[in-house]
Design an enzyme around this catalytic site. Structure first.
Site, PDB file in Angstrom:
ATOM      1  N   CYS A   1     -27.321  21.772   8.175  1.00  8.34           N
ATOM      2  CA  CYS A   1     -27.378  22.314   9.539  1.00  8.34           C
ATOM      3  C   CYS A   1     -27.886  21.243  10.511  1.00  8.34           C
ATOM      4  O   CYS A   1     -27.220  20.234  10.702  1.00  8.34           O
ATOM      5  CB  CYS A   1     -28.239  23.589   9.552  1.00  8.34           C
TER       6      CYS A   1
ATOM      7  N   HIS B   1     -25.705  26.881   5.322  1.00  3.97           N
ATOM      8  CA  HIS B   1     -26.942  26.766   4.547  1.00  3.97           C
ATOM      9  C   HIS B   1     -26.650  27.100   3.090  1.00  3.97           C
ATOM     10  O   HIS B   1     -26.610  28.272   2.740  1.00  3.97           O
ATOM     11  CB  HIS B   1     -27.991  27.730   5.093  1.00  3.97           C
TER      12      HIS B   1
ATOM     13  N   GLU C   1     -28.569  27.018   0.652  1.00  4.49           N
ATOM     14  CA  GLU C   1     -29.721  27.727   0.058  1.00  4.49           C
ATOM     15  C   GLU C   1     -29.737  29.210   0.420  1.00  4.49           C
ATOM     16  O   GLU C   1     -30.538  29.973  -0.107  1.00  4.49           O
ATOM     17  CB  GLU C   1     -31.038  27.042   0.469  1.00  4.49           C
TER      18      GLU C   1
END
Lengths: 203, 254
Positions: free
Chosen positions: A76, A181, A183
């Site tokens: 990001c 993202h 994660e």
């Protein structure tokens, strides 16, 4: 050891846990020696472009990051500061990728772009033998939260559509950046992160 | 195209997921972390954890729970309940929450929305609004729906947006618990007035309620609790159904 670069901004808890769940040791650091000695480096995805660049400069990290030879992943905002310029705060960035980062927008487009969106070009990416999207299907959904995004340029590996088509994965040499993202992107995100952490070569 | 999101909501009391009506007859549903993991595996796009503890001990338990959730979950989650100050929000962020939801405290002090949004970004701030229809307008309710906030709903939603809210989570108290469908018309009007994402809550009873909602209101996400906890609408079935209606949803292939 994976180095997660600490530039003093918000929440990197989820990223640390995702790396841990993938079975890798990590350290959160802004120490240049520690960063240079690690096997993989991650620039996490929090903050605002001009602020993040200030934090990078105040820690003298710009040269260290640009000259790294190990696999580097920017997530990001971490990817955006690896581009040449960001419209957010009119910020000169690290110029690892030549692309500029532009404000999203358009008729009826809600900002920020928040939620799950498709990542296109995965089939082409895997055709190049890149390996970052091994086991991930064409058009797979990933999680996004952002208001600015890289324009389409030479480094763009995958694209995503939101008002405009923007670069959702960028690669150059040993550097990779994602607008999404990993994660926070469920099983597909875990797979992507695992692919990155298992690579030791240039893209 | 962004996918329409399906969001299970977990009410947490003293560390357990509970289910009850107006905080009465609380029934323990299970471990919030395990339930979150299960929902994520089933294809939930996001989760909301609401702290309904009334005591300081309960609040402490909730904070450590948020850390456990953040270390387990691979999708985003929002936490809400009892957030009164920007420092409360900061503690939740540091514990790994992706977003916080403000409700009564924002009604008492609307500048709280600005404070938190300025410090951590609008994407971190969900403003939750509970409202019920009375004669000619939607009245905003505070304190878990117990008190009238003396605010008109649409006007408060606009104000929350202009103060920096990143999303509005609207619960129609007239629909909540009825299992007769969402407040589709009200939600459509809300969406036409706002430029930020809207999450619909209250009234889900079957899969058709979700398709009616997405096809007719413009909302970005739907939140529900009991239909998921009780298994009446399993998420994989719901998502396949919505896809067959032409609604963009994320189907997980694993």
């Amino acid at each position: 050891m994976v180095a997660i670069i600490d530039y003093g901004t918000g929440n990197i808890f989820s990223l640390c846990n995702a790396v841990k769940r993938a079975g890798f040791d990590y350290t959160v650091t802004c120490n240049t020696n520690e960063i240079k000695a690690s096997s993989h480096v991650i620039l996490p995805g929090v903050g605002e472009a001009s602020e993040v660049m200030k934090e990078i400069d105040s820690r003298d990290l710009a040269e260290t990051i640009k000259t790294l030879k190990v696999p580097v992943l920017g997530i990001c905002i971490g990817m955006q500061v690896m581009c040449s310029f960001s419209e957010e705060g009119g910020t000169e960035c690290l110029s690892i990728f030549p692309e500029r980062v532009l404000k999203l927008g358009g008729e009826g487009v809600k900002i920020p772009h928040m939620g799950w969106n498709r990542v296109n070009g995965v089939n082409k990416a895997n055709g190049l033998g890149v390996g970052l999207f091994d086991g991930i299907e064409q058009g797979e959904w990933f999680y996004f939260v952002h208001s600015f995004a890289p324009e389409k340029g030479v480094s763009v590996l995958t694209t995503t559509e939101y008002g405009v088509e923007f670069g959702s994965t960028l690669i150059k040499d040993n550097f990779v950046g994602t607008q999404f993202h990993p994660e926070k992107s469920g099983v597909a995100g875990e797979r992507f992160l695992m692919n990155f952490l298992n690579t030791s070569k240039n893209y | 195209m962004v996918a329409k999101r399906i969001i299970p909501c977990l009410d947490v009391h003293e560390g357990e997921t509970v289910k009850g009506v107006n905080f009465l007859n609380l029934r323990v549903m299970g471990d919030p972390v395990e339930m979150g993991r299960m929902y994520s595996q089933q294809g939930a796009d996001e989760l909301v954890y609401l702290d309904i503890s009334a005591t300081n001990e309960g609040r402490g338990t909730f904070l450590s729970l948020v850390k456990r959730v953040a270390s387990t979950l691979n999708i985003p989650f929002t936490v809400g309940g009892g957030i009164s100050t920007a420092d409360d929000a900061a503690r939740l962020l540091d514990s790994g929450a992706d977003k916080i939801s403000l409700n009564s405290a924002a009604l008492r002090d609307p500048s709280l929305i600005e404070k938190v949004a300025k410090r951590y970004g609008s994407q971190f701030v969900v403003v939750a609004i509970d409202a019920k229809f009375s004669s000619d307008r939607w009245d905003v309710m505070s304190n878990g729906g117990k008190l009238s906030a003396q605010r008109e709903f649409f006007e408060w939603a606009k104000e929350a947006e202009s103060r920096g809210a990143g999303e509005i989570l609207f619960t129609s108290m007239d629909h909540d618990g009825t299992k007769q469908g969402f407040a589709v018309e009200t939600l459509a009007k809300l969406c036409s007035l706002l430029n930020i994402p809207v999450i619909a809550s209250g009234g889900a009873g079957k899969a058709e309620h979700f398709s009616e909602l997405f096809l007719n209101s413009g909302v970005d996400a739907a939140l529900a609790a009991s239909v998921f906890h009780e298994g009446t609408v399993p998420i994989p079935t719901l998502k396949r159904y919505l896809e067959s209606c032409g609604i963009p949803v994320r189907i997980t292939k694993v």
